[in-house]
Design an enzyme around this catalytic site. Structure first.
Site, short mmCIF file in Angstrom:
data_model
loop_
_atom_site.label_atom_id
_atom_site.label_comp_id
_atom_site.label_asym_id
_atom_site.label_seq_id
_atom_site.Cartn_x
_atom_site.Cartn_y
_atom_site.Cartn_z
N ARG A 157 0.84 -1.21 0.00
CA ARG A 157 0.00 0.00 0.00
C ARG A 157 0.88 1.26 0.00
O ARG A 157 1.03 1.92 -1.01
CB ARG A 157 -0.95 -0.03 1.21
CG ARG A 157 -2.10 0.96 1.15
CD ARG A 157 -1.71 2.40 1.44
NE ARG A 157 -1.08 2.58 2.74
CZ ARG A 157 -0.53 3.72 3.13
NH1 ARG A 157 -0.51 4.77 2.33
NH2 ARG A 157 0.07 3.82 4.31
N CYS A 213 4.68 9.26 -0.29
CA CYS A 213 3.27 9.65 -0.23
C CYS A 213 2.99 10.62 -1.37
O CYS A 213 3.72 11.59 -1.54
CB CYS A 213 2.96 10.30 1.12
SG CYS A 213 1.27 10.93 1.21
N ASN A 242 9.20 4.10 2.98
CA ASN A 242 9.24 3.68 4.38
C ASN A 242 10.60 3.03 4.61
O ASN A 242 11.25 2.57 3.68
CB ASN A 242 8.18 2.60 4.63
CG ASN A 242 6.79 3.12 4.42
OD1 ASN A 242 6.29 3.09 3.31
ND2 ASN A 242 6.18 3.60 5.47
P1 HMG Z 1 -13.00 14.78 -2.17
O1 HMG Z 1 -12.77 15.14 -3.60
O2 HMG Z 1 -13.08 15.89 -1.17
O3 HMG Z 1 -14.23 13.75 -1.98
O4 HMG Z 1 -11.81 13.81 -1.75
P2 HMG Z 1 -15.74 13.80 -2.32
O5 HMG Z 1 -16.43 13.10 -1.21
O6 HMG Z 1 -16.16 15.18 -2.70
O7 HMG Z 1 -15.83 12.86 -3.61
C1 HMG Z 1 -15.26 13.23 -4.84
C2 HMG Z 1 -15.20 12.02 -5.76
O8 HMG Z 1 -14.38 11.01 -5.18
C3 HMG Z 1 -16.55 11.38 -6.01
O9 HMG Z 1 -16.49 10.82 -7.30
C4 HMG Z 1 -16.58 10.25 -5.02
O10 HMG Z 1 -17.41 9.19 -5.42
C5 HMG Z 1 -15.15 9.81 -5.02
P3 HMG Z 1 -17.11 11.61 -8.58
O11 HMG Z 1 -18.54 11.86 -8.21
O12 HMG Z 1 -16.31 12.89 -8.72
O13 HMG Z 1 -16.89 10.65 -9.71
N1 HMG Z 1 -14.77 9.17 -3.76
C6 HMG Z 1 -14.26 7.92 -3.65
N2 HMG Z 1 -13.99 6.98 -4.58
C7 HMG Z 1 -13.51 5.80 -4.14
N3 HMG Z 1 -13.27 5.53 -2.83
C8 HMG Z 1 -13.55 6.44 -1.89
C9 HMG Z 1 -14.06 7.70 -2.29
N4 HMG Z 1 -14.42 8.80 -1.62
C10 HMG Z 1 -14.86 9.69 -2.52
N5 HMG Z 1 -13.30 6.16 -0.61
C11 HMG Z 1 -11.01 11.97 -0.44
C12 HMG Z 1 -11.74 13.31 -0.44
C13 HMG Z 1 -10.70 11.61 1.01
C14 HMG Z 1 -11.89 10.91 -1.07
C15 HMG Z 1 -9.72 12.14 -1.27
O14 HMG Z 1 -9.03 13.24 -0.77
C16 HMG Z 1 -8.82 10.93 -1.22
O15 HMG Z 1 -9.16 9.87 -1.72
N6 HMG Z 1 -7.64 11.08 -0.60
C17 HMG Z 1 -6.73 9.95 -0.42
C18 HMG Z 1 -5.33 10.44 -0.33
C19 HMG Z 1 -4.43 9.28 -0.08
O16 HMG Z 1 -4.78 8.13 -0.30
N7 HMG Z 1 -3.20 9.58 0.34
C20 HMG Z 1 -2.20 8.57 0.60
C21 HMG Z 1 -2.52 7.73 1.80
S1 HMG Z 1 -2.09 8.53 3.33
C22 HMG Z 1 -0.45 8.14 3.57
O17 HMG Z 1 0.18 7.58 2.71
C23 HMG Z 1 0.17 8.45 4.91
C24 HMG Z 1 0.41 7.22 5.78
O18 HMG Z 1 1.27 6.30 5.13
C25 HMG Z 1 1.06 7.63 7.09
C26 HMG Z 1 2.25 8.56 6.84
O19 HMG Z 1 3.29 8.11 6.35
O20 HMG Z 1 2.05 9.73 7.08
C27 HMG Z 1 -0.90 6.51 6.12
MG MG Z 2 3.47 6.45 5.09
#
Ligand code: HMG
Ligand code: MG
Length: 309
Positions: A21, A246, A255
């Site tokens: 992931r 990220c 990582n």
């Molecule tokens: P948004 O644009 O504000 O969401 O994004 P929305 O609710 O307005 O929805 C917009 C569109 O996204 C819609 O589709 C929804 O259906 C779709 P449209 O009508 O435009 O076709 N949608 C989704 N589709 C699939 N699965 C879902 C989902 N939710 C909405 N769950 C949102 C807000 C949170 C969805 C967006 O910002 C997002 O997906 N962000 C993810 C970012 C991410 O994955 N970052 C990397 C992971 S974090 C990380 O790596 C850190 C970590 O490792 C720890 C560290 O190291 O710090 C964990």
């Molecule tokens: Mg991370």
């Protein structure tokens, strides 16, 4: 004269493999689901008891994770292994539930700026979204983990105070998280700072349920892991071959490599239940697919030694 006393370290640790992931999410070229599936299977065979295998986020935001359902459907589930999935909201939760994830991970941030960039909302809004997810996870008897990005620094706002990490820990604890990750998203932490933050948050949540999630951007990850062991942390996240970064933290590298963490733990006499040689093989497998050398000092050293025989 007796030898000076050494700090007591945990006798065993849990290593959560996040390569499939956190490791792969940032890759530009689409990686076929079959390759991800083989990677997860190799990792479970190597002995990891917890693998972060999927992320049910918007495919527009993180295209690489769009095949998460396919991956979850086809992996050879090893009994006892916890397969985790990131979920930012109820839409993600429903997908994780349908995919039979054993654990869902709600991911927030100790930095307001990063929260906006990563999940498009404030910290307070994210907690409200997570509340519903947490309740659903409890209803369905799924494990619930909380992750806190930028616990030691933020690519957008710079300094992050330990008090803001403690604040998010309290909120995730109150949502019922079984485990909370203190994440160094951009790898800027150093050992004493790490110990200070961990000891501060342990006032609010048991040290034994906190995990260290260190990116190795500044080469501090192993030192930070050792410092975390000294204060009693016994759960760490790592990525096979040091994969990762990220998408919303520019310049964030992978990582800490699983091979390096395992070499450290085994050298310290700390049990992991994981076969380092098999992890080296998994690292070579995914590196071959990505067409580059693994970012793991121990992994590459072991592979070179094998080749020399
Ligand atoms: P948004 O644009 O504000 O969401 O994004 P929305 O609710 O307005 O929805 C917009 C569109 O996204 C819609 O589709 C929804 O259906 C779709 P449209 O009508 O435009 O076709 N949608 C989704 N589709 C699939 N699965 C879902 C989902 N939710 C909405 N769950 C949102 C807000 C949170 C969805 C967006 O910002 C997002 O997906 N962000 C993810 C970012 C991410 O994955 N970052 C990397 C992971 S974090 C990380 O790596 C850190 C970590 O490792 C720890 C560290 O190291 O710090 C964990
Ligand atoms: Mg991370």
């Amino acid at each position: 004269m007796p030898l000076p006393t050494l700090p007591t370290l945990p006798k065993q640790v849990k290593i959560v493999e996040v390569g499939p992931r956190d490791g792969l999410q940032n890759e530009k070229e689409t990686i076929p689901a079959e390759v991800k599936i083989e990677l997860v299977n190799r990792l479970s065979q190597a002995g990891f008891a917890n693998i972060e295998a999927a992320s049910f986020v918007s495919p527009k935001w993180v295209p690489q994770m769009a095949t998460s359902a396919d991956v979850m459907a086809a992996i050879a589930r090893k009994p006892g292994v916890v397969y985790s999935a990131l979920v930012p909201n109820m839409q993600g939760f429903e997908a994780a539930l349908a995919a039979n994830a054993d654990e869902v991970v709600i991911f927030g941030s100790a930095s307001e700026a990063f929260s906006q960039k990563n999940i498009n909302c404030t910290i307070a809004e994210s907690i409200e979204r997570f509340r519903e997810v947490a309740q659903a996870a409890k209803r369905h008897k799924l494990r619930l983990r909380g992750s806190i990005s930028c616990s030691f620094g933020c690519p957008y706002q710079g300094e992050v105070s330990p008090a803001s990490v403690v604040d998010v820990v309290q909120r995730l604890r109150d949502l019922g998280c079984d485990e909370i990750d203190i994440a160094d998203t951009i790898g800027v932490g150093t050992p004493r700072k790490v110990q200070h933050v961990l000891r501060s948050v342990a006032q609010e949540f048991p040290m034994t349920q906190l995990s260290g999630h260190f990116h190795d951007t500044y080469g501090q990850a192993l030192a930070n892991i050792y410092a975390s062991l000294e204060v009693g942390i016994a759960i760490f996240h790592s990525s096979v071959a040091g994969l990762g970064g990220c998408p919303y933290a520019k310049g964030a590298t992978g990582n800490v490599a699983s091979e390096d963490v395992l070499y450290l733990m085994h050298g310290l006499g700390i049990a992991t239940g994981i076969d380092l040689d098999a992890v080296v093989d998994a690292g070579q497998f995914i590196s071959r697919h990505l067409g580059r050398k693994a970012v793991s000092r121990a992994g590459n050293a072991i592979a070179a030694k094998r080749a020399a025989v």
